[in-house]
Motif scaffolding. Sequence first.
Motif, PDB file in Angstrom:
ATOM      1  N   ASP A 263     -50.594 -27.696 -12.717  1.00  0.00           N
ATOM      2  CA  ASP A 263     -50.843 -27.516 -11.297  1.00  0.00           C
ATOM      3  C   ASP A 263     -50.750 -28.890 -10.622  1.00  0.00           C
ATOM      4  OD1 ASP A 263     -53.332 -27.000  -9.014  1.00  0.00           O
ATOM      5  OD2 ASP A 263     -51.750 -25.507  -9.253  1.00  0.00           O
ATOM      6  N   GLN A 264     -50.191 -28.928  -9.440  1.00  0.00           N
ATOM      7  CA  GLN A 264     -49.921 -30.184  -8.731  1.00  0.00           C
ATOM      8  C   GLN A 264     -51.171 -31.060  -8.580  1.00  0.00           C
ATOM      9  OE1 GLN A 264     -46.792 -31.111  -7.942  1.00  0.00           O
ATOM     10  NE2 GLN A 264     -47.606 -33.093  -7.342  1.00  0.00           N
TER      11      GLN A 264
ATOM     12  N   THR B  65     -45.176 -35.500 -13.848  1.00  0.00           N
ATOM     13  CA  THR B  65     -44.555 -34.288 -13.333  1.00  0.00           C
ATOM     14  C   THR B  65     -43.828 -33.525 -14.431  1.00  0.00           C
ATOM     15  OG1 THR B  65     -44.247 -35.413 -11.229  1.00  0.00           O
ATOM     16  CG2 THR B  65     -43.018 -33.395 -11.547  1.00  0.00           C
TER      17      THR B  65
END
Length: 121
Positions: free
Chosen positions: A55-56, A66
Amino acid sequence: MATFDYPRLRITAKNIITKFGQSGAIKRTTPPDPIFGGDPTVTSYPAELVPMTYDQRYIDGTNILTSDRQIYISSVGLAIVPQVGDIATTGGVDFHIINMDPYNFDGIVNVVFVCQGRVAS
């Protein structure tokens, strides 16, 4: 008071990983003998895995990148306990395991292994 059925939870986790995951392998490299030398030995252990994008909000660019994946590995039928330094192969991509969390709530039954995998270059 009834105790929780962790072996049953382990089977449930395996069924979910089998349904939504894919076949892969955990590769472990054994170093050469310190006295006799030789080449390192790579052993591959078949596994069921689910690689998921973080999740970001967890991606900080230092600890979690990332390109890192959160990899759920079924403990059912797995001959080893994954550890930092192993390589998880799934979908044709190799991930170095750089962090590992065994979900072992009662200290006896490994329900599932959750690893942080970084793409091997």
